[in-house]
Design a protein around this motif. Structure first.
Motif, mmCIF file in Angstrom:
data_model
loop_
_atom_site.group_PDB
_atom_site.id
_atom_site.type_symbol
_atom_site.label_atom_id
_atom_site.label_comp_id
_atom_site.label_asym_id
_atom_site.label_seq_id
_atom_site.Cartn_x
_atom_site.Cartn_y
_atom_site.Cartn_z
ATOM 1 N N ALA A 183 0.831 -1.210 0.000
ATOM 2 C CA ALA A 183 0.000 0.000 0.000
ATOM 3 C C ALA A 183 0.864 1.257 0.000
ATOM 4 C CB ALA A 183 -0.938 0.001 1.207
ATOM 5 N N ALA A 187 0.047 0.549 -4.106
ATOM 6 C CA ALA A 187 -0.843 -0.502 -4.584
ATOM 7 C C ALA A 187 -2.242 -0.327 -4.004
ATOM 8 C CB ALA A 187 -0.295 -1.869 -4.219
ATOM 9 N N ARG A 188 -3.247 -0.298 -4.874
ATOM 10 C CA ARG A 188 -4.638 -0.297 -4.413
ATOM 11 C C ARG A 188 -4.937 -1.658 -3.807
ATOM 12 N NH1 ARG A 188 -7.711 3.566 -6.317
ATOM 13 N NH2 ARG A 188 -6.625 5.148 -7.511
ATOM 14 N N PRO A 189 -6.037 -1.745 -3.022
ATOM 15 C CA PRO A 189 -6.344 -3.028 -2.358
ATOM 16 C C PRO A 189 -6.397 -4.201 -3.333
ATOM 17 C CG PRO A 189 -7.761 -1.293 -1.524
ATOM 18 C CD PRO A 189 -6.973 -0.690 -2.629
ATOM 19 N N GLY A 323 -12.769 5.923 -9.095
ATOM 20 C CA GLY A 323 -11.759 5.120 -8.423
ATOM 21 C C GLY A 323 -11.231 5.817 -7.195
ATOM 22 N N GLN A 324 -11.990 6.793 -6.709
ATOM 23 C CA GLN A 324 -11.578 7.459 -5.476
ATOM 24 C C GLN A 324 -12.149 6.686 -4.308
ATOM 25 O OE1 GLN A 324 -9.551 9.767 -5.158
ATOM 26 N NE2 GLN A 324 -9.385 10.637 -7.199
ATOM 27 N N HIS A 325 -11.284 6.222 -3.448
ATOM 28 C CA HIS A 325 -11.794 5.456 -2.321
ATOM 29 C C HIS A 325 -12.060 6.380 -1.171
ATOM 30 C CE1 HIS A 325 -10.639 1.317 -3.708
ATOM 31 N NE2 HIS A 325 -10.348 2.128 -4.688
ATOM 32 N N ARG A 326 -13.158 6.114 -0.529
ATOM 33 C CA ARG A 326 -13.365 6.840 0.709
ATOM 34 C C ARG A 326 -12.393 6.283 1.753
ATOM 35 N NH1 ARG A 326 -17.964 4.656 1.317
ATOM 36 N NH2 ARG A 326 -18.005 4.023 -0.865
ATOM 37 N N MET A 327 -11.976 7.140 2.643
ATOM 38 C CA MET A 327 -11.009 6.713 3.657
ATOM 39 C C MET A 327 -11.687 5.751 4.614
ATOM 40 S SD MET A 327 -7.964 7.176 5.034
ATOM 41 C CE MET A 327 -7.166 6.882 6.606
ATOM 42 N N ALA A 328 -11.118 4.566 4.709
ATOM 43 C CA ALA A 328 -11.656 3.633 5.695
ATOM 44 C C ALA A 328 -11.081 3.998 7.039
ATOM 45 C CB ALA A 328 -11.266 2.217 5.335
ATOM 46 N N ARG A 329 -11.885 3.854 8.062
ATOM 47 C CA ARG A 329 -11.367 4.169 9.396
ATOM 48 C C ARG A 329 -10.304 3.136 9.778
ATOM 49 N NH1 ARG A 329 -16.699 4.390 8.716
ATOM 50 N NH2 ARG A 329 -15.965 5.422 6.870
ATOM 51 N N GLY A 331 -7.237 2.509 8.696
ATOM 52 C CA GLY A 331 -6.437 1.855 7.655
ATOM 53 C C GLY A 331 -6.905 0.468 7.289
ATOM 54 N N GLY B 83 -0.365 6.478 6.516
ATOM 55 C CA GLY B 83 -1.750 6.158 6.195
ATOM 56 C C GLY B 83 -2.154 4.767 6.629
ATOM 57 N N LEU B 84 -1.308 4.111 7.417
ATOM 58 C CA LEU B 84 -1.628 2.761 7.875
ATOM 59 C C LEU B 84 -2.433 2.801 9.171
ATOM 60 C CD1 LEU B 84 1.835 1.152 7.097
ATOM 61 C CD2 LEU B 84 -0.267 0.927 5.786
ATOM 62 N N HIS B 101 -6.930 12.166 4.948
ATOM 63 C CA HIS B 101 -7.921 11.121 4.694
ATOM 64 C C HIS B 101 -7.596 10.301 3.446
ATOM 65 C CE1 HIS B 101 -10.209 12.552 7.999
ATOM 66 N NE2 HIS B 101 -10.175 13.772 7.512
ATOM 67 N N GLN B 103 -5.764 7.251 1.356
ATOM 68 C CA GLN B 103 -5.257 5.900 1.590
ATOM 69 C C GLN B 103 -3.735 5.910 1.407
ATOM 70 O OE1 GLN B 103 -6.783 3.408 2.654
ATOM 71 N NE2 GLN B 103 -8.953 3.705 2.261
ATOM 72 N N TYR B 105 -1.927 4.250 -0.521
ATOM 73 C CA TYR B 105 -1.502 4.199 -1.927
ATOM 74 C C TYR B 105 -1.757 5.495 -2.672
ATOM 75 C CZ TYR B 105 -6.438 2.808 -2.326
ATOM 76 O OH TYR B 105 -7.800 2.737 -2.220
ATOM 77 N N MET B 134 3.035 0.848 -10.316
ATOM 78 C CA MET B 134 1.829 1.440 -9.740
ATOM 79 C C MET B 134 1.580 2.833 -10.284
ATOM 80 S SD MET B 134 0.453 -0.728 -7.740
ATOM 81 C CE MET B 134 0.971 -1.949 -8.895
#
Lengths: 597, 392
Positions: A183, A187-189, A323-329, A331, B83-84, B101, B103, B105, B134
């Motif tokens: 990450a 790298a995206r998930p 492709g914008q990810h919302r921030m997950a709480r 990480g 960001g982890l 906010h 991620q 990556y 990437m």
């Protein structure tokens, strides 16, 4: 130097000798004799059995159908086991314990109990149909039982915990930092899953598929009770030939074909992944890249994983717009708990059905229809009053204890050899130890029966226990080896310097420390014996049946509430056993803390 | 508000809403915009703070070290910047872009892990190419960049090896190469050298520092090894008890610590308790044991009569034979030597003062100088003495 080295070899081989001799006598020689029997004609050597095999289309049909059913069931089981294993490997504390209990509970619940459960659920007057009809969704009961669907469902239920136990060690051995590292490198998930996580899990996942496929191929309980004649599998055919037709030649020939199919699949697996990952020896990190061909295969595989990654990223991008990810709480903490929930649901789906047997065991009706009616204890009373049932139970208990004692006595020295000594031809010998586990059980059982019947030992409890000990041996070796690997060998040195002889050292230092491992090895081999039907089907006979044999005979006639009662008792016993082993382990590990503190 | 703007419009959005979308002005005076700004960030797990509100900024090309004992919050801070881990409060800007906010990556960072975290199923080339892939670079560009960075870490021949075929030190270099090859705005390093043996470690310290200066990299480095922090850093961010104690260049941190913790964590300090008697122009007079008067520089605010601590470095201490009263401008206390130890280039003496307190003196070992034994006078200059408020 040289003499010390060769002495090391000899120590290892000496420790291995008992288990090797034992397996020679109980598995290898009998199986070879059985294979030879397939060439036994009325007048010496002949291919007549194979002639009949190839000229009767039904045999080929049954074989191909068995392979298909086993492959389908293995695939579904592995797909369901994957999220469960990921969740166990990634979670910690209570969640991990809860999921782990779910897996072990399913694993240790008797094959027969799991199968009977599905009769109650899927039968014509079973739970699903009665619910559907009372909701008015169908007028006629659906034919759910005695179909491919019911057989695959039953197989998946049995194979799922095995798949988890096979793939989990690989996932637990993985460096937890690799996915976060990917990450931080952008790298995206989807990419870190397909390009980093999945390739590293792959040996475990394929090993899980392989072992579930092979054991599924040898099953007869599930297709016999949940399937119609159209779902007949090869193991049923073999049993039929021996028990009804007395046709040893054909039975041996069918076993040979099953064995060849199995070995062929192992061979492909060894080429692609390496057999050592089956024994939880861990992944070979990229050493397949040594040869030009291996390198090309590896590049090809990686290209496949990259393709999956790119496709998944595209799909996610399509679904979320830009492709914008919302921030997950926290990480990705959200994702982790989501996978835990999925895992829990899968485990509930295999645990809850068994619990449904509880109300059925108290029904006043003579049939196990849904919903159960009234409340009575007479099924339980009937069981305890019946000398057949109590006798079968006592015999199973005795055979189980004897079998686990024998496999511990033979297997523990072997575990010492693998964990602490230099063993020549290590992977070959380890493969031989695992043979009872990785060969189709029907073949092993038939081979042993073949030899025992020649020796006139059929019906002997001791012979049965010896056979069960062979089946339990791989579990003993795997479990104790794993425990010994974390054993600090400097303790041995310390004990010796303090004046302990070899035996004192074992008794006072080594054995107390590895006791939890020995205990779980003991439980594994006891449950293997207590639950075995394949071998008991042949070897135990007449009045001296074991509990699974008695249940099987009953189930073939009619699945009655008294079978539900036996199942509930067995399920309760497994629960008790788990609680007991957990308590003993907790006590042992506390003792260990006190000792080291 | 500005939150509804697509990410690509961040810069125009900045102008419209400068209050929330631009980093606050850097606290320390530095040229240009800082590469990394951490403002008021905190992390709470349940009732306990893993990091209390902290603020830090790092300039382009600067090497900053997070130094502190375990549990001081340095790894928590690093993980939030990567960001982890998501912060409970506060904001992070990377290269002028708000990253709080984002991620991992999506952030323009590189990270080097303590366990290396090299992908075991990929070759060295594939590992280093990963961040470039990437970013969607062309094959030629990736090839060139990987070869380039492998030359920089002096391992060009390892390109087709697997990590398992390399030694620990070599794996370390590959991890370094992978974290810098895509020229991130900030490189984060989480105790990357902790697993190496001593000589290899000091060699790598030198190489990382050299490479960082050559390439003008901006580095945030975590360590619990104070020597490593002193050797490598432009500035050290000293952390303790889930907060930042002090951010200063190494020399300043050593000679002008702003807290007792800073003075005792970095190097050794002798510590005497007393009461402030008077002060003038930042110089205070402290009375210890009701009789001896000692002078030193006051750190922070203190009023006469307050309990205080007197700190001075062992190397600032000189031992003179008892009765020597040649110099009256220094602090002087009488005591007797307990033991002398030679530690190679240095010699240490443990001295018990008359009230029983122990003081340590360190000096260069000399073949000729006579060792002091028995009753001595302990001398140290007021310039080398710091006065802190509070108890020990």
């Amino acid at each position: 130097m040289k003499s010390a080295e060769s002495r090391g070899n000899w120590t290892g081989l000496t420790l291995l000798a008992p288990s090797m001799l034992f397996l020679m006598a109980t598995v290898f020689v009998p199986v070879v004799l059985l294979m030879l029997a397939s060439f036994n004609g009325p007048a010496g050597f002949s291919f007549s059995a194979f002639d009949r095999l190839t000229h009767t289309p039904v045999y080929a049909q049954v074989l191909s159908h068995s392979v298909m059913l086993a492959a389908l069931a293995a695939s579904v089981a592995v797909l369901a086991a994957f999220p469960v294993s990921v969740a166990i490997a990634r979670s910690n504390g209570r969640w991990q314990q809860l999921l782990w209990v779910g897996v072990l509970l399913t694993f240790w619940t008797s094959f027969l109990v799991k199968t009977i459960t599905w009769i109650v659920i899927l039968g014509r007057s079973g739970m699903v149909n009665s619910v559907l009809q009372s909701l008015g969704l169908t007028n006629e009961p659906l034919e759910l039982l005695y179909t491919n669907f019911s057989v695959v469902t039953g197989l998946v239920h049995v194979l799922l915990p095995l798949a988890v136990l096979t793939m989990l060690p690989v996932m637990q051995a993985m460096d937890r930092r690799l996915v976060p590292a990917a990450a931080t490198l952008g790298a995206r998930p989807g990419v870190s899953f397909f390009v980093v996580y999945l390739p590293l899990c792959a040996p475990g996942v394929t090993a899980a598929w392989l072992s579930t496929f092979v054991s599924g191929l040898g099953f007869f309980i599930t297709p016999a009770l949940l399937g119609s004649p159209r779902q007949t599998m090869v193991a049923q055919l073999i049993i039929q030939q021996v028990q009804e037709m007395m046709d040893w030649g054909l039975a041996a020939a069918l076993s040979l074909v099953t064995l060849v199919v199995t070995l062929f699949i192992y061979w492909i697996y060894d080429r692609m992944v390496g057999l050592s990952s089956l024994a939880g020896e861990g992944m070979r990190s990229g050493d397949s890249g040594q040869s030009p061909l291996g390198n090309r295969i590896r590049k090809f595989k990686m290209a496949g994983f990259w393709l999956l990654a790119n496709v998944s990223t595209r799909i996610v991008r399509l679904l979320t717009g830009h492709g914008q990810h919302r921030m997950a709480r926290d990480g990705g903490g959200n994702g982790a708990s989501l996978s835990s929930c999925l895992a829990l649901m899968i485990l509930l789906a295999v645990t809850v059905p068994v619990v449904l047997l509880v109300p059925e065991s108290f029904t006043t009706s003579a049939f196990i229809d849904w919903p159960p009616q009234g409340f009575t204890l007479r099924w339980y009373e009937g069981l305890f009053a019946s000398p057949v049932w109590t006798g079968a139970f006592v015999r199973s208990l005795g055979v189980g204890v004897l079998a686990s004692l024998i496999s511990a006595a033979v297997g523990i020295p072997a575990a010492f050899a693998f964990a602490q000594q230099k063993v020549p031809m290590r992977s070959l010998l380890l493969g031989m130890i695992l043979a009872p586990l990785i060969l189709p059980r029907i073949v092993v059982a038939l081979g042993l029966f073949y030899v025992l019947s020649r020796l006139g030992l059929v019906g002997s409890s001791i012979a049965l226990a010896v056979g069960h000990a062979a089946l339990g041996l791989p579990y003993v070796v795997i479990t104790v080896t794993a425990t010994l690997k974390s054993y600090d060998r400097r303790l041995d040195a310390a004990a010796s310097i303090l004046g302990a002889t070899l035996w004192t050292r074992l008794r006072m230092v080594t054995l107390p420390i590895i006791m939890p491992g020995i205990l779980s090895a003991f439980i594994f081999s006891f449950v293997t014996s207590f639950d075995d039907l394949t071998l008991s089907l042949f070897v135990s006979g007449g009045l001296f049946t074991t509990l699974p044999k008695q249940m099987w005979d009953d189930a073939l006639l009619k699945v009655s509430p008294s079978l539900a009662a036996v199942s509930v008792l067995l399920f309760g016993a497994v629960l008790l056993l788990m609680v007991a082993s957990w308590l003993i382990r907790a006590r042992l590990s506390r003792m260990r803390v006190v000792q080291t503190a | 508000m500005s939150l509804s703007f697509p990410r690509t419009m961040t810069h125009s959005a900045t102008a419209m809403n400068s209050r929330t979308d631009t980093p606050p002005k850097p606290l320390a005076s530095m040229q240009g915009t800082p590469k990394l700004v951490v403002s008021g960030i905190s992390k709470r797990f349940g009732p306990t703070f893993a990091l209390q509100e902290s603020t830090l900024d790092i300039a382009q090309g600067e090497f900053v070290t997070l130094l502190g004992p375990s549990g001081s919050g340095k790894t928590t801070l690093l993980m939030m910047i990567a960001g982890l881990l998501s912060p409970t409060s506060g904001d992070i800007w990377i290269d002028g872009e708000k990253a709080t906010h984002q991620q991992p990556y999506q952030r323009d960072i590189g990270m080097m892990f303590q366990s290396y975290a090299l992908f075991p199923h990929m070759t060295v080339f594939e590992n280093i190419a990963f961040p470039l892939k990437m970013k969607g670079y062309s094959k030629e560009r990736i090839q060139a960049a990987v070869v380039d960075v492998l030359n920089q870490v002096k391992l060009p021949h390892a390109i087709n090896r697997f990590p398992s075929e390399l030694s620990g030190g070599q794996q370390q270099r590959i991890a370094l190469a992978r974290s810098i090859v895509h020229r991130p705005s900030v490189v984060l390093m989480d105790e990357p050298l902790a697993a190496l043996d001593k000589s290899l470690r000091s060699h790598m310290q030198f190489e990382i520092r050299q490479l960082q200066q050559e390439l003008g990299m901006t580095v945030l480095y975590v360590t619990h090894d104070q020597e490593e922090a002193m050797t490598m850093s432009d500035r050290i961010c000293l952390m303790n008890d889930a907060r930042i104690e002090q951010v200063s260049p190494p020399r300043e941190l050593y000679f002008e610590p702003r807290s007792i913790f800073a003075a005792t964590f970095l190097g050794e300090s002798n510590c005497l308790s007393g009461t402030l008697e008077s002060h003038q122009d930042g110089i205070g007079v402290v009375r210890i044991n009701g009789q001896d008067r000692l002078c030193g520089k006051i750190v922070g605010e203190l009023v006469p009569g307050a309990r205080c601590q007197l700190l001075f470095r062992p190397e600032a201490v000189q031992l003179a034979p008892a009765g020597d009263s040649s110099s009256t401008s220094t602090n002087a206390l009488s005591g007797h030597v307990l033991v002398n130890t030679m530690v190679g280039a240095f010699s240490r003496s443990r001295v018990a003062l008359d009230d029983g307190t122990e003081v340590i003196s360190v000096g260069l070992t000399s073949r000729h100088a006579a060792q002091q034994n028995g009753a001595v006078v302990v001398r140290f200059s007021p310039m080398d003495t710091l006065i802190f408020g509070g108890e020990k």
